[in-house]
Design a protein around this motif. Structure first.
Motif, PDB file in Angstrom:
ATOM      1  N   UNK A  53      -9.731  20.946   0.937  1.00  9.22           N
ATOM      2  CA  UNK A  53      -8.974  21.975   1.635  1.00  9.22           C
ATOM      3  C   UNK A  53      -7.508  21.868   1.216  1.00  9.22           C
ATOM      4  N   UNK A  54      -6.725  22.860   1.573  1.00  6.67           N
ATOM      5  CA  UNK A  54      -5.322  22.889   1.156  1.00  6.67           C
ATOM      6  C   UNK A  54      -4.566  21.677   1.715  1.00  6.67           C
ATOM      7  N   UNK A  55      -3.582  21.243   0.956  1.00  5.27           N
ATOM      8  CA  UNK A  55      -2.828  20.056   1.330  1.00  5.27           C
ATOM      9  C   UNK A  55      -1.734  20.399   2.336  1.00  5.27           C
ATOM     10  N   UNK A  56      -1.500  19.447   3.247  1.00  6.55           N
ATOM     11  CA  UNK A  56      -0.551  19.595   4.346  1.00  6.55           C
ATOM     12  C   UNK A  56       0.488  18.494   4.222  1.00  6.55           C
TER      13      UNK A  56
ATOM     14  N   UNK B  74       0.837  -1.188   0.000  1.00  2.58           N
ATOM     15  CA  UNK B  74       0.000   0.000   0.000  1.00  2.58           C
ATOM     16  C   UNK B  74       0.878   1.247   0.000  1.00  2.58           C
ATOM     17  N   UNK B  75       0.526   2.233  -0.813  1.00  7.87           N
ATOM     18  CA  UNK B  75       1.364   3.432  -0.895  1.00  7.87           C
ATOM     19  C   UNK B  75       1.176   4.330   0.325  1.00  7.87           C
ATOM     20  N   UNK B  76       2.126   5.231   0.512  1.00  5.82           N
ATOM     21  CA  UNK B  76       1.953   6.336   1.455  1.00  5.82           C
ATOM     22  C   UNK B  76       2.042   7.626   0.645  1.00  5.82           C
ATOM     23  N   UNK B  77       1.368   8.650   1.133  1.00  2.00           N
ATOM     24  CA  UNK B  77       1.268   9.897   0.379  1.00  2.00           C
ATOM     25  C   UNK B  77       1.938  11.031   1.154  1.00  2.00           C
ATOM     26  N   UNK B  78       2.654  11.864   0.431  1.00  2.00           N
ATOM     27  CA  UNK B  78       3.475  12.897   1.065  1.00  2.00           C
ATOM     28  C   UNK B  78       2.647  14.035   1.649  1.00  2.00           C
ATOM     29  N   UNK B  79       1.441  14.263   1.080  1.00  2.00           N
ATOM     30  CA  UNK B  79       0.601  15.359   1.539  1.00  2.00           C
ATOM     31  C   UNK B  79      -0.847  14.868   1.684  1.00  2.00           C
ATOM     32  N   UNK B  80      -1.605  15.555   2.507  1.00  2.00           N
ATOM     33  CA  UNK B  80      -2.994  15.165   2.744  1.00  2.00           C
ATOM     34  C   UNK B  80      -3.822  16.412   3.012  1.00  2.00           C
ATOM     35  N   UNK B  81      -5.149  16.245   3.029  1.00  2.00           N
ATOM     36  CA  UNK B  81      -6.033  17.365   3.370  1.00  2.00           C
ATOM     37  C   UNK B  81      -7.101  16.911   4.344  1.00  2.00           C
ATOM     38  N   UNK B  82      -7.566  17.865   5.146  1.00  2.00           N
ATOM     39  CA  UNK B  82      -8.642  17.649   6.103  1.00  2.00           C
ATOM     40  C   UNK B  82      -9.964  18.099   5.478  1.00  2.00           C
TER      41      UNK B  82
ATOM     42  N   UNK C 239      -8.996  13.102  11.350  1.00  2.00           N
ATOM     43  CA  UNK C 239      -9.488  14.301  10.665  1.00  2.00           C
ATOM     44  C   UNK C 239      -9.559  15.483  11.623  1.00  2.00           C
ATOM     45  N   UNK C 240      -9.022  16.616  11.201  1.00  2.00           N
ATOM     46  CA  UNK C 240      -9.101  17.908  11.891  1.00  2.00           C
ATOM     47  C   UNK C 240      -8.337  17.961  13.213  1.00  2.00           C
ATOM     48  N   UNK C 241      -7.481  16.987  13.479  1.00  2.00           N
ATOM     49  CA  UNK C 241      -6.611  17.074  14.648  1.00  2.00           C
ATOM     50  C   UNK C 241      -5.397  17.926  14.288  1.00  2.00           C
ATOM     51  N   UNK C 242      -4.993  18.796  15.198  1.00  2.00           N
ATOM     52  CA  UNK C 242      -3.728  19.508  15.040  1.00  2.00           C
ATOM     53  C   UNK C 242      -2.592  18.507  15.233  1.00  2.00           C
ATOM     54  N   UNK C 243      -1.378  18.908  14.892  1.00  2.00           N
ATOM     55  CA  UNK C 243      -0.246  17.998  15.101  1.00  2.00           C
ATOM     56  C   UNK C 243      -0.089  17.665  16.578  1.00  2.00           C
ATOM     57  N   UNK C 244      -0.329  18.637  17.444  1.00  2.00           N
ATOM     58  CA  UNK C 244      -0.257  18.378  18.888  1.00  2.00           C
ATOM     59  C   UNK C 244      -1.297  17.336  19.290  1.00  2.00           C
TER      60      UNK C 244
END
Length: 345
Positions: free
Chosen positions: A188-191, A165-173, A276-281
């Motif tokens: 939404x913008x990619x992170x 299974x692949x992993x993706x470098x960026x994602x969006x919420x 979804x929608x969790x901050x990095x912290x």
């Protein structure tokens, strides 16, 4: 496990609404999802519930089940995909003809509230698929990079003996407000992603995939649709959170229940989707909490645990086939399907 056939150009996909009537509320988002399926080379056959209004669907759970039963029996249909999730598909389970469905395996795919369907159908003996729905994931497909679009089509239309299974470098919420038609098919913008986070484990393990949205699974605990005590042996359990963004403390309580049931000591691995929608912290706090429950509260210090994986309510998401044997490698944070997902034609 009975497996469906893989799809090919011209295969016909039934579209159903087993949960919320999102297509009637946001028809432009629904149509974009249909258009994207067609652009992949598939034919689409909407069933009556696909565009039925939300109130009618809510009041008639049997009608929703009837569509699913009919789609599995329909000789024209090669696959079935949910329009979107919701919150009450548990109400349709008693109306499903599980015996007939198990004798006519077809690709059934959805996520979120479709967890009720994917886990129940899987326990009846067929491989099911936790993956994007028409309105959430497929409607936005053209905004994801070419690698993901290629991956998605290849997953559905090829049948290798083994695939990582692949992993993706960026994602969006999630997505901008759907009421504004200018937002049709947008994300939404990619992170930048932190990538898979190996919380525990050193050795490769194998097991059969099973799981879904953790909140939806809570609705099934204690019912006839919950797995038997010994079901969890050598399973790779995957769990993810919805757009409702449950608190880390609630997740602690839910995981603690799995511990009390003795699930952790039977599993081969535990996989946690990117929340979804969790901050990095908040993501880091969630990972700390998962490990605390598994390792400290229930003394499972050998169980492989990997978090922040590309499935669930963030995009893009990989497809996870329930019932398929996979290998989890904590050295690389990778997941490899080690058997054919589909029947060969």
């Amino acid at each position: 496990m009975k497996k469906p056939y893989y799809l090919q150009s011209g295969s016909t996909i039934a579209v159903v609404s087993p949960s919320w009537g999102g297509p009637a509320t946001f028809p432009h988002i629904y149509q974009q999802g249909i258009d994207n399926l067609v652009s992949l080379g598939f034919n689409v056959k909407p069933y009556p519930t696909a565009t039925m209004d939300a109130d009618t669907l809510f009041q008639n759970p049997k009608v929703r089940a009837d569509d699913i039963n009919a789609a599995f029996l329909d000789p024209e249909i090669d696959a079935i995909i949910a329009t979107i999730g919701g919150s009450d598909s548990a109400r349709i389970l008693k109306y499903l003809d599980l015996e007939t469905i198990s004798q006519n395996p077809k690709l059934y795919m959805g996520y979120s509230d479709s967890t009720c369907l994917t886990t129940t159908l899987n326990q009846s003996g067929i491989v099911t698929f936790n993956g994007p729905s028409v309105m959430a994931g497929l409607a936005q497909l053209h905004n994801f990079d070419d690698n993901y679009q290629t991956y998605l089509k290849a997953f559905l239309t090829t049948n290798p003996a083994k695939r990582m299974l692949p992993t993706f470098s960026h994602f969006c919420h999630g997505y901008p407000d759907w009421e504004n038609t200018k937002h049709t098919g947008l994300c939404h913008s990619f992170i930048k992603s932190r990538g898979p986070q190996v919380l525990q484990g050193n050795t490769q393990v194998t097991g059969r995939l099973f799981g879904g949205c953790i909140e939806v699974l809570e609705m099934l605990k204690g019912t006839n649709y919950w797995p038997a005590t010994n079901f969890w042996q050598q399973k790779v359990l995957f769990l993810e959170t919805s757009q409702e963004k449950p608190s880390v403390e609630y997740i602690r309580y839910w995981l603690r229940n799995y511990g009390v049931m003795g699930v952790f000591e039977q599993l081969s691995a535990l996989l946690i989707g990117r929340p979804r929608d969790y901050s990095e912290h908040e993501q880091l706090l969630l990972e700390e909490t998962v490990l605390n429950v598994v390792k400290e509260e229930f003394n499972n210090d050998q169980l492989v645990v990997i978090a922040n994986l590309d499935f669930g309510h963030t995009d893009p998401q990989v497809i996870l086939p329930l019932g398929i044997q996979c290998q989890v490698d904590p050295q690389h944070g990778s997941i490899t399907l080690v058997e054919k997902v589909f029947n060969d034609r």
